[in-house]
Design a protein around this motif. Sequence first.
Motif, PDB file in Angstrom:
ATOM      1  N   PRO A 161       0.812  -1.221   0.000  1.00  0.00           N
ATOM      2  CA  PRO A 161       0.000   0.000   0.000  1.00  0.00           C
ATOM      3  C   PRO A 161       0.844   1.269   0.000  1.00  0.00           C
ATOM      4  O   PRO A 161       0.424   2.306  -0.518  1.00  0.00           O
ATOM      5  N   CYS A 162       2.061   1.178   0.544  1.00  0.00           N
ATOM      6  CA  CYS A 162       2.942   2.342   0.584  1.00  0.00           C
ATOM      7  C   CYS A 162       3.622   2.589  -0.758  1.00  0.00           C
ATOM      8  O   CYS A 162       4.295   3.601  -0.940  1.00  0.00           O
ATOM      9  N   GLY A 163       3.461   1.646  -1.710  1.00  0.00           N
ATOM     10  CA  GLY A 163       4.048   1.804  -3.031  1.00  0.00           C
ATOM     11  C   GLY A 163       5.346   1.053  -3.229  1.00  0.00           C
ATOM     12  O   GLY A 163       5.800   0.887  -4.360  1.00  0.00           O
ATOM     13  N   HIS A 164       5.974   0.578  -2.154  1.00  0.00           N
ATOM     14  CA  HIS A 164       7.227  -0.151  -2.278  1.00  0.00           C
ATOM     15  C   HIS A 164       6.955  -1.598  -2.702  1.00  0.00           C
ATOM     16  O   HIS A 164       5.831  -2.093  -2.612  1.00  0.00           O
ATOM     17  N   LEU A 165       7.991  -2.272  -3.143  1.00  0.00           N
ATOM     18  CA  LEU A 165       7.910  -3.663  -3.568  1.00  0.00           C
ATOM     19  C   LEU A 165       8.821  -4.513  -2.706  1.00  0.00           C
ATOM     20  O   LEU A 165       9.902  -4.078  -2.299  1.00  0.00           O
ATOM     21  N   LEU A 166       8.399  -5.742  -2.412  1.00  0.00           N
ATOM     22  CA  LEU A 166       9.274  -6.695  -1.764  1.00  0.00           C
ATOM     23  C   LEU A 166       8.744  -8.091  -2.019  1.00  0.00           C
ATOM     24  O   LEU A 166       7.589  -8.278  -2.399  1.00  0.00           O
ATOM     25  N   HIS A 167       9.594  -9.079  -1.805  1.00  0.00           N
ATOM     26  CA  HIS A 167       9.212 -10.448  -2.081  1.00  0.00           C
ATOM     27  C   HIS A 167       8.418 -11.075  -0.947  1.00  0.00           C
ATOM     28  O   HIS A 167       7.501 -11.843  -1.182  1.00  0.00           O
ATOM     29  N   LYS A 168       8.759 -10.783   0.287  1.00  0.00           N
ATOM     30  CA  LYS A 168       8.012 -11.342   1.408  1.00  0.00           C
ATOM     31  C   LYS A 168       8.314 -10.554   2.668  1.00  0.00           C
ATOM     32  O   LYS A 168       9.392 -10.019   2.848  1.00  0.00           O
ATOM     33  N   ASN A 169       7.338 -10.494   3.530  1.00  0.00           N
ATOM     34  CA  ASN A 169       7.442  -9.871   4.851  1.00  0.00           C
ATOM     35  C   ASN A 169       6.062  -9.385   5.250  1.00  0.00           C
ATOM     36  O   ASN A 169       5.147  -9.347   4.438  1.00  0.00           O
ATOM     37  N   TYR A 170       5.880  -8.995   6.508  1.00  0.00           N
ATOM     38  CA  TYR A 170       4.592  -8.434   6.924  1.00  0.00           C
ATOM     39  C   TYR A 170       4.684  -6.928   7.088  1.00  0.00           C
ATOM     40  O   TYR A 170       3.685  -6.246   7.243  1.00  0.00           O
ATOM     41  N   ARG A 171       5.902  -6.383   7.032  1.00  0.00           N
ATOM     42  CA  ARG A 171       6.098  -4.950   7.187  1.00  0.00           C
ATOM     43  C   ARG A 171       7.170  -4.478   6.213  1.00  0.00           C
ATOM     44  O   ARG A 171       8.197  -5.127   6.054  1.00  0.00           O
ATOM     45  N   CYS A 172       6.886  -3.366   5.544  1.00  0.00           N
ATOM     46  CA  CYS A 172       7.858  -2.836   4.588  1.00  0.00           C
ATOM     47  C   CYS A 172       9.093  -2.353   5.336  1.00  0.00           C
ATOM     48  O   CYS A 172       8.988  -1.498   6.217  1.00  0.00           O
ATOM     49  N   PRO A 173      10.269  -2.867   5.022  1.00  0.00           N
ATOM     50  CA  PRO A 173      11.472  -2.444   5.734  1.00  0.00           C
ATOM     51  C   PRO A 173      11.953  -1.058   5.340  1.00  0.00           C
ATOM     52  O   PRO A 173      12.881  -0.533   5.945  1.00  0.00           O
ATOM     53  N   LEU A 174      11.338  -0.463   4.313  1.00  0.00           N
ATOM     54  CA  LEU A 174      11.741   0.872   3.880  1.00  0.00           C
ATOM     55  C   LEU A 174      10.978   1.964   4.637  1.00  0.00           C
ATOM     56  O   LEU A 174      11.565   2.882   5.177  1.00  0.00           O
ATOM     57  N   CYS A 175       9.633   1.845   4.653  1.00  0.00           N
ATOM     58  CA  CYS A 175       8.833   2.864   5.351  1.00  0.00           C
ATOM     59  C   CYS A 175       8.172   2.306   6.599  1.00  0.00           C
ATOM     60  O   CYS A 175       7.519   3.058   7.342  1.00  0.00           O
ATOM     61  N   MET A 176       8.299   0.974   6.836  1.00  0.00           N
ATOM     62  CA  MET A 176       7.799   0.294   8.033  1.00  0.00           C
ATOM     63  C   MET A 176       6.279   0.173   8.086  1.00  0.00           C
ATOM     64  O   MET A 176       5.717  -0.206   9.103  1.00  0.00           O
ATOM     65  N   HIS A 177       5.576   0.502   7.006  1.00  0.00           N
ATOM     66  CA  HIS A 177       4.119   0.331   6.974  1.00  0.00           C
ATOM     67  C   HIS A 177       3.773  -1.158   6.961  1.00  0.00           C
ATOM     68  O   HIS A 177       4.486  -1.968   6.369  1.00  0.00           O
TER      69      HIS A 177
END
Length: 250
Positions: A161-177
């Motif tokens: 939802p924050c616009g970032h991409l990642l392969h897996k996780n429950y929280r974006c490590p870039l913006c922490m959303h």
Amino acid sequence: MASSAREDGARGQAQRRRGCEHYDRGCLLKAPCCDKLYTCRLCHDNSEDHQLDRFKVKEVQCINKIQRAQQTCEECSTLFGEYYCSVCHLFDKDKKQYHCENCGICRIGPKEDFFHCLKCNLCLAMNLQGKHKCIENVSRQNCPVCLEDIHTSRIVARVLPCGHLLHKNYRCPLCMHSVLDMSRHWRQLDDEVAQTPMPSEYQNMTVDILCNDCNGRSTVQFHILGMKCNICESYNTAQAGRCRISIDQQ
């Protein structure tokens, strides 16, 4: 006789086997960088100390015949791949692939189910058209979790939802959303907090927190299991100040 039968069986199995763990194909690529033969660029990269440039591949091998890169063998008419891209030199079974000119590489389709966002510079599912947060060239970086290149990865990346991409996780490590709907988990934390009273010396202690989900700031009661945002009720928070004890408690 038994040994001969086993050898014949092994040869037959090898002949039936096509490609590698990455792709189903009937030829080997001749790497222009080192002139070695590999089933695919990933097999090459896993074995060598350099990377194979897929766009520079000019030749392939069928059995013992080196020839120009093409979909079928010019000598025995073997189909090297149900799908073949003459730009990426990708041979594989049909997965509804298509070559995206803007991405510069092949994607798994069907093509009509995707659109290319010019700002994100990435093919996205049609249901995200006009409904995602654009970040310029968002895929031209490594996944912040596994550190694999997102743009060329064969692993599907999650659009957060924050616009970032990642392969897996429950929280974006870039913006922490938070990546997923965590409301059920937050309710479980509510129960755990209620059932775990803090020692008396901490019961009137408060702390300033910053919510990673709504970016709001609030002052809440300190608890070792987590501090709940007063604005959006998320536990995805971080301490933003020192703990304080009320004057009455002191």
